[in-house]
Write a protein that holds these residues in place. Structure first.
Motif, PDB file in Angstrom:
ATOM      1  N   SER A  68       0.848  -1.193   0.000  1.00 34.58           N
ATOM      2  CA  SER A  68       0.000   0.000   0.000  1.00 34.58           C
ATOM      3  C   SER A  68       0.887   1.248   0.000  1.00 34.58           C
ATOM      4  N   PRO A  69       0.313   2.412  -0.327  1.00 40.83           N
ATOM      5  CA  PRO A  69       1.102   3.655  -0.246  1.00 40.83           C
ATOM      6  C   PRO A  69       1.706   3.880   1.139  1.00 40.83           C
ATOM      7  N   ASN A  74      -4.382   1.156  -5.374  1.00 45.57           N
ATOM      8  CA  ASN A  74      -3.658   1.392  -4.120  1.00 45.57           C
ATOM      9  C   ASN A  74      -2.685   0.276  -3.760  1.00 45.57           C
ATOM     10  N   ARG A  75      -2.154  -0.413  -4.740  1.00 48.05           N
ATOM     11  CA  ARG A  75      -1.151  -1.455  -4.544  1.00 48.05           C
ATOM     12  C   ARG A  75       0.017  -1.180  -5.472  1.00 48.05           C
ATOM     13  N   ALA A  76       1.229  -1.229  -4.922  1.00 50.88           N
ATOM     14  CA  ALA A  76       2.431  -0.951  -5.720  1.00 50.88           C
ATOM     15  C   ALA A  76       2.512  -1.916  -6.899  1.00 50.88           C
ATOM     16  N   TYR A  84       0.536  11.069  -1.650  1.00 48.13           N
ATOM     17  CA  TYR A  84       0.075  10.074  -2.624  1.00 48.13           C
ATOM     18  C   TYR A  84      -1.033  10.666  -3.486  1.00 48.13           C
ATOM     19  N   ASN A 114      -2.072   7.890  -8.473  1.00 44.60           N
ATOM     20  CA  ASN A 114      -1.548   6.522  -8.500  1.00 44.60           C
ATOM     21  C   ASN A 114      -0.035   6.440  -8.462  1.00 44.60           C
ATOM     22  N   PHE A 159       1.206   2.836  -8.662  1.00 45.10           N
ATOM     23  CA  PHE A 159       0.222   1.994  -7.995  1.00 45.10           C
ATOM     24  C   PHE A 159      -0.943   1.698  -8.924  1.00 45.10           C
TER      25      PHE A 159
END
Length: 174
Positions: free
Chosen positions: A72-73, A113-115, A88, A91, A110
């Motif tokens: 996550s961020p 919300n996921r790298a 953030y 993205n 991202f």
């Protein structure tokens, strides 16, 4: 008898641990994230620095290698010791530095919300006619040994205007 043991022990320590250490080094090379050059100042190379030098000396690159796909961020901000340029947004998280004509930029992109992707760009003689620029993407071991060639589907990071760079070393650590 004692002399014989003391003479054999150093030989055993020299021969066997070296083989074990080499095997561990080979395993660890494949187990950790690594950089793949996707854009260079010459085809398939970056003449002013190498991936190995960056992985060993650039703090931000080492931090990017701790980030995992799916983080996550908040997790990314925790793994990267430097404060991002902005909160953030859009993205992505980004870190930039400009000093003495040298430019660096690290970006984590991202999706939901996921790298997804981590890139590192470095330039010398930034915005000059003799600028040399290279860009790397961090690859994870589970991504295999797929090669990324210049001009592939990896999109280059958009440079930040030099009006708002952060000087190296001035970024606060978290």
């Amino acid at each position: 008898m004692r002399k014989a043991i003391f003479l054999i022990l150093p030989i055993a320590l020299i021969l066997f641990p070296n083989q074990r250490t080499q095997a561990q080094q080979v395993e660890s090379t494949f187990d950790r994230p690594y950089l793949v050059l996707v854009k260079g100042d010459t085809p398939n190379s970056c003449s002013f620095t190498s991936r190995d030098v960056l992985e060993q000396t650039a703090d931000i690159v080492q931090d990017l290698q701790f980030v995992r796909p799916g983080d996550s961020p908040e997790q990314v901000r925790y793994e990267v010791r430097f404060a991002p340029d902005q909160p953030y947004a859009r993205n992505g998280l980004q870190w930039t530095a400009l000093a003495g004509g040298n430019y660096t930029q690290a970006v984590v992109n991202f999706r939901e919300n996921r790298a997804q992707e981590r890139t590192f760009t470095m330039a010398i003689n930034y915005n000059q006619p003799n600028q040399k620029l290279c860009q790397w993407v961090v690859r994870d071991p589970q991504q295999g040994t797929q090669s990324v060639s210049p001009g592939s589907s990896v999109s280059p990071a958009s440079p930040v205007s030099p009006a708002s760079p952060v000087s190296p070393g001035s970024s606060p650590r978290q």
